[in-house]
Design a protein around this motif. Structure first.
Motif, mmCIF file in Angstrom:
data_model
loop_
_atom_site.group_PDB
_atom_site.id
_atom_site.type_symbol
_atom_site.label_atom_id
_atom_site.label_comp_id
_atom_site.label_asym_id
_atom_site.label_seq_id
_atom_site.Cartn_x
_atom_site.Cartn_y
_atom_site.Cartn_z
ATOM 1 N N GLU A 18 -2.529 -7.308 0.516
ATOM 2 C CA GLU A 18 -2.066 -5.944 0.273
ATOM 3 C C GLU A 18 -1.658 -5.728 -1.177
ATOM 4 O O GLU A 18 -1.450 -4.591 -1.593
ATOM 5 C CB GLU A 18 -0.869 -5.629 1.179
ATOM 6 C CG GLU A 18 -1.232 -5.316 2.612
ATOM 7 C CD GLU A 18 -1.689 -3.875 2.801
ATOM 8 O OE1 GLU A 18 -1.010 -2.958 2.334
ATOM 9 O OE2 GLU A 18 -2.747 -3.684 3.420
ATOM 10 N N MET A 254 -3.226 -3.984 8.606
ATOM 11 C CA MET A 254 -2.902 -4.484 7.267
ATOM 12 C C MET A 254 -3.467 -5.891 7.097
ATOM 13 O O MET A 254 -3.178 -6.791 7.888
ATOM 14 C CB MET A 254 -1.392 -4.536 7.042
ATOM 15 C CG MET A 254 -0.725 -3.199 6.863
ATOM 16 S SD MET A 254 1.014 -3.446 6.398
ATOM 17 C CE MET A 254 1.627 -1.769 6.591
ATOM 18 N N ASP A 305 2.156 1.513 8.711
ATOM 19 C CA ASP A 305 2.337 1.668 7.262
ATOM 20 C C ASP A 305 3.243 2.836 6.904
ATOM 21 O O ASP A 305 3.490 3.095 5.723
ATOM 22 C CB ASP A 305 0.998 1.745 6.522
ATOM 23 C CG ASP A 305 0.242 3.044 6.724
ATOM 24 O OD1 ASP A 305 0.662 3.882 7.546
ATOM 25 O OD2 ASP A 305 -0.803 3.227 6.056
ATOM 26 N N THR A 309 5.519 -1.288 3.898
ATOM 27 C CA THR A 309 4.370 -1.702 3.091
ATOM 28 C C THR A 309 4.857 -2.754 2.105
ATOM 29 O O THR A 309 6.047 -2.890 1.835
ATOM 30 C CB THR A 309 3.710 -0.528 2.324
ATOM 31 O OG1 THR A 309 4.710 0.273 1.710
ATOM 32 C CG2 THR A 309 2.844 0.310 3.235
ATOM 33 N N ASN A 407 5.563 4.216 2.474
ATOM 34 C CA ASN A 407 4.096 4.249 2.461
ATOM 35 C C ASN A 407 3.612 4.185 1.013
ATOM 36 O O ASN A 407 3.301 5.207 0.400
ATOM 37 C CB ASN A 407 3.611 5.529 3.157
ATOM 38 C CG ASN A 407 2.124 5.502 3.438
ATOM 39 O OD1 ASN A 407 1.316 5.974 2.656
ATOM 40 N ND2 ASN A 407 1.764 4.938 4.577
ATOM 41 N N HIS A 476 -0.458 5.002 0.354
ATOM 42 C CA HIS A 476 -1.123 3.961 1.148
ATOM 43 C C HIS A 476 -2.134 4.603 2.086
ATOM 44 O O HIS A 476 -3.277 4.130 2.212
ATOM 45 C CB HIS A 476 -0.075 3.165 1.933
ATOM 46 C CG HIS A 476 -0.572 1.873 2.497
ATOM 47 N ND1 HIS A 476 -1.105 1.765 3.764
ATOM 48 C CD2 HIS A 476 -0.617 0.620 1.966
ATOM 49 C CE1 HIS A 476 -1.436 0.504 3.991
ATOM 50 N NE2 HIS A 476 -1.159 -0.213 2.917
#
Length: 487
Positions: A18, A254, A305, A309, A407, A476
């Protein structure tokens, strides 16, 4: 994909974290359909409010695109920002405009759709399929064949003709490209939206991923989630339950490490779909570990999310009331005592590891899961830190989570972009040693050579968000990463 003589050819696709430096992503800039949302249909179309399209485009999303370009494709933008941040005449360009940025790294879905519509066979199939889904008259279907690929792509997305006549519903949620698909290592998982309003989005995504040359080397790595084998025989009351319904959206997926995927079970993603994805990924040896994060089915949360995050290897932003600190927060929340029957069900976390010898393991709380990802999956030796929505102060935690404080999109390890309106969360970032800087100011610094995307670190880039936040999705949500550098 072309705009003039600018094709986007097959490119590497790989996402294994991520927070690895973002190299390529899909976006969709606000289209004319967003300006067609009416109050009576807003909730059916998954909007809480109507937005002002031009403000969203010029004063907000435009900064998002330019920040992305400076980090991912700086030659397209450096030295070309003739406007000052307050210039009201600044232009916002959609992919059909000759001055559009034409980047191979920041790619608009509308761009890709226009390109595949140049193929007569694809064009015919796509028009026929969408007209069937939207129950259009045969006259409308024939009318659509008369438009060129550029205009046809705008019609299929916005639902309206150039003269503003509406043929079918717009797709206002397409700006949230995260929900249509997710890259898992070098595979592409196509998602299945939960709400009827997003059916056309999924249909368009199928055609783009299977037919555009950008993805030609990955067609055998596209994963589609199967429905219940006999779903059409099930009674209506069983079709709609979590144990037979197959719905999954990208905000609930994710890719946190090359061996580890998170899947949220939420208002939009069912347990049955998560089960199917685990089976497919393990069978194809895509990942070794999948963790299910079951969150309360509330519109407040929607996807995982929206509650957490990743910011950097050893740092996460999350909603404290669903974390370890939640119990203490609830003690200060009068609503917890006044209306206990309305307190949401507890969050549950179950981890599955490939191999018959591995039994599912329940993880006690969200902080333990995120700490394990940072420490065990990403090999982080530094202490793991948490930043809480609203700085974990009542009532700001819930208020700011609603406007996407959790987010965030990591452009690189420790550099994130998010909304400017979440004051208490931004205060928490500053307390953690981050600089918070307005997107417009940072762009001016880049232009003057006072800052460089390559060297910037520990920074929260604040995106103007008065209109964007009303669409109920953050940075995101507005990104579908195709390539990140390895950590």
């Amino acid at each position: 994909m072309q705009n003039g003589n600018h094709p986007v050819r097959t490119q590497e696709i790989r996402v294994a974290s991520e927070v690895g430096s973002l190299k390529r992503l899909l976006i969709h800039s606000p289209d004319r359909g967003l300006g067609k949302v009416v109050p009576s249909k807003a909730q059916d179309w998954l909007f809480e409010d109507i937005v002002h399209l031009e403000t969203m485009r010029k004063d907000e999303y435009d900064f998002y695109v330019k920040i992305l370009l400076y980090f991912l494709d700086p030659d397209k933008i450096r030295g070309k920002l003739a406007w000052i941040s307050t210039d009201p005449e600044r232009n916002f360009f959609k992919p059909d405009h000759p001055d559009y940025f034409q980047s191979d790294a920041v790619i608009d879905l509308q761009y890709l759709l226009t390109d595949i519509l140049k193929d007569e066979v694809i064009r015919t199939r796509l028009i026929s399929g969408i007209c069937a889904v939207e129950r259009c008259r045969f006259h409308i279907q024939n009318q659509l064949y008369g438009y060129d690929p550029v205009e046809l792509s705008k019609i299929l997305i916005s639902g309206s003709l150039p003269d503003r006549t509406m043929l079918f519903a717009p797709l206002p949620n397409l700006i949230f490209t995260r929900d249509i698909g997710i890259v898992i290592n070098s595979h592409i998982l196509l998602n299945k939206p939960a709400k009827l309003a997003r059916t056309r989005e999924a249909f368009l995504a199928q055609y783009i991923f299977f037919y555009h040359p950008l993805f030609s080397k990955y067609r055998d790595k596209i994963i589609e989630i199967p429905d219940n084998e006999h779903h059409f025989l099930l009674p209506d009351n069983e079709v709609s339950n979590d144990y037979s319904r197959t719905t999954l959206e990208g905000g609930d997926v994710m890719m946190v490490a090359k061996n580890h995927l998170l899947i949220g079970c939420s208002e939009r993603t069912t347990l049955y779909a998560a089960q199917q994805v685990i089976r497919l990924l393990f069978d194809k040896n895509v990942v070794d570990k999948v963790t299910i994060v079951k969150i309360p089915k509330k519109r407040d949360y929607m996807h995982i999310d929206t509650i957490f995050t990743q910011v950097k290897r050893n740092m996460w932003v999350l909603l404290g009331s669903l974390g370890r600190v939640g119990d203490e927060a609830k003690k200060r929340d009068l609503l917890h005592f006044l209306a206990p029957k309305d307190v949401p069900e507890a969050l549950r976390i179950i981890q599955f590891t490939k191999g018959a010898e591995h039994k599912p393991v329940e993880i006690e709380n969200l902080e333990d899961l995120l700490t394990s990802i940072s420490r065990d999956d990403l090999g982080c030796s530094e202490p793991v830190q948490f930043i809480y929505s609203g700085n974990n102060e009542f009532p700001f935690g819930a208020r700011e989570q609603w406007t996407d404080s959790c987010n965030l999109l990591a452009l690189k390890d420790g550099v994130v972009i998010g909304y400017d309106r979440n004051d208490k969360t931004l205060e928490a970032f500053r307390q953690a040693g981050f600089e918070t800087v307005r997107a417009a100011d940072l762009l001016e610094r880049f232009e003057r050579g006072e800052a460089d995307p390559e060297t910037i670190e520990n920074t929260f880039i604040m995106l103007p968000s008065a209109e964007l936040s009303r669409a109920r999705g953050g940075s995101h949500c507005m990104s579908l990463p195709l390539l990140r550098a390895e950590l």
